[in-house]
Design a protein around this motif. Structure first.
Motif, PDB file in Angstrom:
ATOM      1  N   THR A  33      67.012   5.251  38.218  1.00 28.62           N
ATOM      2  CA  THR A  33      67.558   4.380  40.007  1.00 28.62           C
ATOM      3  C   THR A  33      67.294   4.058  40.949  1.00 28.62           C
ATOM      4  OG1 THR A  33      66.788   7.060  41.010  1.00 28.62           O
ATOM      5  CG2 THR A  33      69.221   7.336  39.611  1.00 28.62           C
ATOM      6  N   ASN A  44      67.500  -2.175  40.326  1.00 26.77           N
ATOM      7  CA  ASN A  44      68.335  -3.256  40.529  1.00 26.77           C
ATOM      8  C   ASN A  44      66.810  -4.090  39.796  1.00 26.77           C
ATOM      9  OD1 ASN A  44      69.445  -2.717  42.434  1.00 26.77           O
ATOM     10  ND2 ASN A  44      68.268  -2.897  44.150  1.00 26.77           N
ATOM     11  N   ARG A  72      68.692  -4.417  36.410  1.00 24.01           N
ATOM     12  CA  ARG A  72      70.110  -5.138  36.734  1.00 24.01           C
ATOM     13  C   ARG A  72      69.376  -6.073  36.405  1.00 24.01           C
ATOM     14  NH1 ARG A  72      74.034  -3.867  42.161  1.00 24.01           N
ATOM     15  NH2 ARG A  72      75.935  -5.632  41.284  1.00 24.01           N
ATOM     16  N   ALA A  73      69.164  -7.520  37.692  1.00 24.36           N
ATOM     17  CA  ALA A  73      68.034  -8.482  36.993  1.00 24.36           C
ATOM     18  C   ALA A  73      68.214  -8.806  35.768  1.00 24.36           C
ATOM     19  CB  ALA A  73      67.534  -8.394  38.406  1.00 24.36           C
ATOM     20  N   GLY A  87      78.040  -4.507  39.234  1.00 25.53           N
ATOM     21  CA  GLY A  87      77.691  -3.490  39.320  1.00 25.53           C
ATOM     22  C   GLY A  87      78.583  -2.231  38.939  1.00 25.53           C
ATOM     23  N   VAL A  90      76.362  -1.510  35.508  1.00 26.11           N
ATOM     24  CA  VAL A  90      74.968  -0.920  35.659  1.00 26.11           C
ATOM     25  C   VAL A  90      75.712   1.059  35.516  1.00 26.11           C
ATOM     26  CG1 VAL A  90      73.377   0.454  37.246  1.00 26.11           C
ATOM     27  CG2 VAL A  90      73.335  -2.117  37.158  1.00 26.11           C
ATOM     28  N   TRP A 137      74.160   5.670  43.417  1.00 20.58           N
ATOM     29  CA  TRP A 137      73.850   4.519  43.550  1.00 20.58           C
ATOM     30  C   TRP A 137      73.096   4.334  45.337  1.00 20.58           C
ATOM     31  CZ3 TRP A 137      75.304   0.059  41.854  1.00 20.58           C
ATOM     32  CH2 TRP A 137      76.398   0.144  41.585  1.00 20.58           C
ATOM     33  N   ALA A 176      70.025   2.374  44.789  1.00 21.72           N
ATOM     34  CA  ALA A 176      71.055   0.612  45.446  1.00 21.72           C
ATOM     35  C   ALA A 176      71.294   0.497  47.137  1.00 21.72           C
ATOM     36  CB  ALA A 176      71.612   0.825  44.299  1.00 21.72           C
ATOM     37  N   GLY A 227      68.580  -0.480  48.912  1.00 20.55           N
ATOM     38  CA  GLY A 227      68.125  -1.590  47.956  1.00 20.55           C
ATOM     39  C   GLY A 227      68.771  -3.251  48.847  1.00 20.55           C
ATOM     40  N   THR A 228      69.673  -3.076  48.306  1.00 22.20           N
ATOM     41  CA  THR A 228      70.302  -3.691  48.194  1.00 22.20           C
ATOM     42  C   THR A 228      71.177  -4.443  50.097  1.00 22.20           C
ATOM     43  OG1 THR A 228      72.158  -2.795  46.757  1.00 22.20           O
ATOM     44  CG2 THR A 228      73.488  -4.148  48.073  1.00 22.20           C
ATOM     45  N   ILE A 276      61.743  -2.054  48.233  1.00 25.54           N
ATOM     46  CA  ILE A 276      61.476  -2.068  47.031  1.00 25.54           C
ATOM     47  C   ILE A 276      60.454  -0.457  47.212  1.00 25.54           C
ATOM     48  CG2 ILE A 276      60.360  -1.021  44.663  1.00 25.54           C
ATOM     49  CD1 ILE A 276      61.598  -3.639  43.854  1.00 25.54           C
ATOM     50  N   THR A 335      62.470   1.491  50.048  1.00 31.06           N
ATOM     51  CA  THR A 335      63.673   2.660  49.383  1.00 31.06           C
ATOM     52  C   THR A 335      63.057   3.736  48.801  1.00 31.06           C
ATOM     53  OG1 THR A 335      64.998   0.847  48.338  1.00 31.06           O
ATOM     54  CG2 THR A 335      64.945   2.505  47.734  1.00 31.06           C
TER      55      THR A 335
END
Length: 406
Positions: free
Chosen positions: A37, A41, A44-45, A51, A54, A238, A241, A244-245, A256, A259
């Protein structure tokens, strides 16, 4: 009868060792599980995931954790609680380390699925081991202490992520996941099997009831765990995320490091929630304390989800979200064990908890899809409905406070 202030004096050294084994195993399980978790991010990148993509990776681990929980519940009945616990720790440790070798989405899925098997198995074996070892009047406390290991593991994952992710990346973070394997060696040497299980294996444990005979309880318990596990995994998969979104995408826009810092008070709250629940449940009963916790969580989650603009509010609400959004988990290790006879306890408890866990695998996907459309904060509010449903469903099960296990 001992005084309430000195309850711990009733506990033997062997019982404490059993609790330490399950507690540390669950703590390190949480650490390994939650590293994903915090690395969500960056992963994901790198893999260019949406979304829902993930959410699918997270769901894969939850699905296999359900299978692992059912499997290890059976293995705990067949081969022993302590033995099954050590096997599960070995599995999730090496699966986490191997996650660092992933070069494709398919490889990532494979290792997360293997980790899930070990994760599910750890709880099924560890919870029944503690429940059968500790005295009935202190069982809720013991399970609460064991469950607090999840919060400690989450905190450890947060601290490690803050220290390693910015400088070294997510792969080095996952390599640390092999360390819990050392615990499995200690468990095999220091932790005894519960007396009730040993007697049942010799044929002296009474009438052997089939799962069919308790199917009604298994069904009701499974519906309960489905609701609250859906709420939990939808929310806490989530949550980092969400913090951090970027704000224009519905998140809080934290770095980061921030978060991870903002998750610390959440998990401190969770730690106290687990511990408090166990003590309160031993005194007032499993059902009323559970209802109080999940209804409080149902109220707090929408407020938290709509407070992305006010990071100070998120910091203040964090401990409360942690306290009420986690603490009720302490009911399952005690109450589910108290519902079933010893010869099928691991299997029945594993089924009840992990059928719910399998269904809850849809939660990260559902929240991810809603987050793509409406933003993460509003999507998190969906989990409140499942907390409320859980409050109603526990009334379909008997109050099991201080039931003797045989």
């Amino acid at each position: 009868m001992s005084s309430k202030a000195a309850w711990w004096r009733d506990i033997t050294g062997s019982q404490w060792r059993t609790l330490v084994a399950a507690l540390v195993g669950w703590m390190l399980d949480a650490m390994d599980m939650m590293l994903f978790t915090f690395a969500l991010n960056p992963i994901r990148a790198e893999f260019q995931l949406t979304g829902s993509g993930v959410g699918s990776v997270a769901a894969a681990a939850l699905l296999t954790s359900a299978a692992g929980g059912i499997l290890f519940g059976f293995l705990a009945d067949r081969y022993g609680r302590a033995r099954a616990l050590s096997w599960s720790i070995l599995i999730y440790s090496f699966a986490t380390a191997l996650t660092a070798t992933s070069r494709s989405l398919e490889e990532l899925l494979i290792w997360r699925m293997l980790l899930g098997i070990g994760m599910g198995g750890e709880w099924s074996a560890g919870a029944v081991l503690v429940a059968e070892t500790w005295p009935a009047e202190h069982r809720g406390k013991a399970i609460g202490i064991m469950q607090s290991g999840w919060a400690a593991g989450y905190l450890l994952a947060a601290l490690l992520s803050a220290a390693i992710l910015p400088s070294y990346g997510w792969r080095w973070l996952f390599l640390l996941g092999a360390l819990p394997a050392l615990l499995a060696v200690w468990i095999r040497r220091q932790v005894e099997e519960p007396k009730g299980w040993r007697v049942s294996k010799k044929g002296g444990g009474g009438i052997s009831l089939s799962l069919v005979a308790v199917r009604g309880r298994i069904l009701r318990a499974s519906l309960l765990t489905t609701c609250v596990l859906f709420a939990y995994w939808g929310l806490f998969t989530w949550l980092p995320a969400y913090l951090g979104t970027a704000r224009e995408l519905g998140g809080a826009g934290l770095s980061i490091v921030k978060t991870s810092a903002w998750m610390v008070p959440v998990q401190i709250g969770a730690l106290f929630g687990y511990l408090s629940f166990g003590f309160l449940a031993d005194r007032f009963g499993r059902r009323p304390v559970f209802i109080t916790f999940v209804l409080a969580a149902a109220v707090l989650v929408p407020v938290y989800g709509w407070s992305a603009r006010w990071v100070g509010v998120l910091l203040v609400l964090g401990p409360l979200i942690g306290f009420f959004g986690h603490g009720y988990f302490s009911v399952f290790g005690a109450m589910l064990a108290e519902l079933f006879p010893v010869r099928i306890r691991g299997t029945a408890q594993g089924l009840s908890y992990n059928v719910g866990r399998a269904a809850s695998a849809l939660a990260p996907v559902a929240i991810g899809m809603l987050a793509d459309r409406f933003g993460i904060g509003p999507a998190l509010a969906l989990t409140s409905a499942f907390f409320i449903a859980g409050a109603g469903l526990i009334l379909c099960l008997p109050e099991t406070k201080a039931v003797s296990l045989s």
